[in-house]
Write an enzyme that holds these catalytic residues in place. Structure first.
Site, PDB file in Angstrom:
ATOM      1  N   THR A   1       2.656  -1.832   8.814  1.00  0.00           N
ATOM      2  CA  THR A   1       3.083  -2.799   9.830  1.00  0.00           C
ATOM      3  C   THR A   1       3.365  -4.186   9.275  1.00  0.00           C
ATOM      4  O   THR A   1       3.939  -5.017   9.982  1.00  0.00           O
ATOM      5  CB  THR A   1       1.973  -2.965  10.878  1.00  0.00           C
ATOM      6  OG1 THR A   1       0.785  -3.396  10.176  1.00  0.00           O
ATOM      7  CG2 THR A   1       1.693  -1.658  11.613  1.00  0.00           C
TER       8      THR A   1
ATOM      9  N   HIS B   1       9.381 -24.264   8.791  1.00  0.00           N
ATOM     10  CA  HIS B   1       8.280 -24.943   9.482  1.00  0.00           C
ATOM     11  C   HIS B   1       6.914 -24.720   8.837  1.00  0.00           C
ATOM     12  O   HIS B   1       6.060 -25.614   8.902  1.00  0.00           O
ATOM     13  CB  HIS B   1       8.203 -24.478  10.944  1.00  0.00           C
ATOM     14  CG  HIS B   1       9.344 -24.958  11.786  1.00  0.00           C
ATOM     15  ND1 HIS B   1       9.324 -24.939  13.158  1.00  0.00           N
ATOM     16  CD2 HIS B   1      10.558 -25.481  11.443  1.00  0.00           C
ATOM     17  CE1 HIS B   1      10.457 -25.433  13.630  1.00  0.00           C
ATOM     18  NE2 HIS B   1      11.231 -25.756  12.605  1.00  0.00           N
TER      19      HIS B   1
ATOM     20  N   ASP C   1       0.866  -1.185   0.000  1.00  0.00           N
ATOM     21  CA  ASP C   1       0.000   0.000   0.000  1.00  0.00           C
ATOM     22  C   ASP C   1       0.901   1.234   0.000  1.00  0.00           C
ATOM     23  O   ASP C   1       2.126   1.133  -0.191  1.00  0.00           O
ATOM     24  CB  ASP C   1      -0.998  -0.047   1.171  1.00  0.00           C
ATOM     25  CG  ASP C   1      -0.346   0.176   2.532  1.00  0.00           C
ATOM     26  OD1 ASP C   1       0.902   0.257   2.606  1.00  0.00           O
ATOM     27  OD2 ASP C   1      -1.096   0.265   3.530  1.00  0.00           O
TER      28      ASP C   1
ATOM     29  N   GLY D   1      -1.902  -5.798   8.359  1.00  0.00           N
ATOM     30  CA  GLY D   1      -3.163  -5.772   7.611  1.00  0.00           C
ATOM     31  C   GLY D   1      -3.041  -6.449   6.260  1.00  0.00           C
ATOM     32  O   GLY D   1      -3.927  -7.220   5.850  1.00  0.00           O
TER      33      GLY D   1
ATOM     34  N   HIS E   1       6.317 -31.192   9.746  1.00  0.00           N
ATOM     35  CA  HIS E   1       5.771 -29.869   9.419  1.00  0.00           C
ATOM     36  C   HIS E   1       4.793 -29.938   8.248  1.00  0.00           C
ATOM     37  O   HIS E   1       3.863 -29.141   8.165  1.00  0.00           O
ATOM     38  CB  HIS E   1       6.904 -28.889   9.099  1.00  0.00           C
ATOM     39  CG  HIS E   1       7.864 -28.733  10.236  1.00  0.00           C
ATOM     40  ND1 HIS E   1       7.498 -28.238  11.459  1.00  0.00           N
ATOM     41  CD2 HIS E   1       9.183 -29.064  10.341  1.00  0.00           C
ATOM     42  CE1 HIS E   1       8.535 -28.238  12.272  1.00  0.00           C
ATOM     43  NE2 HIS E   1       9.573 -28.736  11.615  1.00  0.00           N
TER      44      HIS E   1
ATOM     45  N   CYS F   1       3.122  -3.222   4.051  1.00  0.00           N
ATOM     46  CA  CYS F   1       2.247  -2.107   4.425  1.00  0.00           C
ATOM     47  C   CYS F   1       2.926  -1.412   5.596  1.00  0.00           C
ATOM     48  O   CYS F   1       4.125  -1.605   5.817  1.00  0.00           O
ATOM     49  CB  CYS F   1       0.816  -2.565   4.722  1.00  0.00           C
ATOM     50  SG  CYS F   1       0.591  -3.576   6.195  1.00  0.00           S
TER      51      CYS F   1
HETATM   52  C1  RB5 Z   1      -2.029   2.637   6.547  1.00  0.00           C
HETATM   53  O1  RB5 Z   1      -2.057   3.845   7.235  1.00  0.00           O
HETATM   54  C2  RB5 Z   1      -1.827   1.473   7.496  1.00  0.00           C
HETATM   55  O2  RB5 Z   1      -2.958   1.281   8.276  1.00  0.00           O
HETATM   56  C3  RB5 Z   1      -1.465   0.223   6.743  1.00  0.00           C
HETATM   57  O3  RB5 Z   1      -0.321   0.448   5.974  1.00  0.00           O
HETATM   58  C4  RB5 Z   1      -1.138  -1.006   7.566  1.00  0.00           C
HETATM   59  O4  RB5 Z   1      -0.206  -0.716   8.545  1.00  0.00           O
HETATM   60  C5  RB5 Z   1      -2.273  -1.782   8.044  1.00  0.00           C
HETATM   61  O5  RB5 Z   1      -2.142  -2.855   8.654  1.00  0.00           O
END
Ligand code: RB5
Length: 144
Positions: A70, A101, A11, A73, A136, A68
């Site tokens: 984190t 695994h 993203d 998502g 596994h 993304c």
């Molecule tokens: C976008 O702001 C953020 O929510 C997305 O990149 C991600 O971290 C979602 O899990």
């Protein structure tokens, strides 16, 4: 025979890291299937997790990388698709063990939580570590 491409998608939050990882793969002679996004303009991460999962299910690539903010998502989105095992990795131990695994076929990284050098190391380990099979395999089979 040409190497299978690595599919990659992100993203907006993952765009810069995705571009850096594309350069890293290309410098190693690995073909890349870039599924976007193509700028820092705001988009929705499920659209890109879905696109990458569909590309793998369609046989356009055997492995993928998702980014993304984190890595959470976008991996959730990909993991809704049968046969996709997207692993969110924060270090090379995660990357190694999820290949050995879980036979993970998608590496998910967080651009806001993981630095570029660690991300590159994770990608190298992810691409160069074999699934161990054995006990596994039975567990991976239960993932469906
Ligand atoms: C976008 O702001 C953020 O929510 C997305 O990149 C991600 O971290 C979602 O899990």
């Amino acid at each position: 025979m040409a190497a299978a491409p690595i599919a990659i998608a992100s993203d907006h939050a993952g765009f810069d890291l995705k571009q850096a990882l594309i350069e890293h793969l290309q410098a190693a002679g690995i073909p890349v299937l870039d599924l976007g996004t193509n700028s820092r303009d705001s988009v929705d991460y499920p659209d890109f997790g879905d696109a990458l999962a569909k590309a793998i299910r369609a046989g356009k690539a055997t492995r993928g990388v998702l980014v993304c903010g984190t890595g959470l998502g976008i991996s959730m989105a990909a993991n809704r698709h049968k046969g996709i095992r997207a692993a969110h990795c924060r270090d090379t131990t995660d990357a190694r063990l999820t290949r050995q695994h879980n036979d993970a076929n998608v590496l998910a990284l967080g651009a806001r939580t993981t630095g570029i050098e660690v991300a590159k190391d994770c990608l190298n380990v992810f691409l160069n570590t074999a699934f161990e099979g054995g006990r596994h395999q039975r567990r991976v089979d239960k993932l469906g």
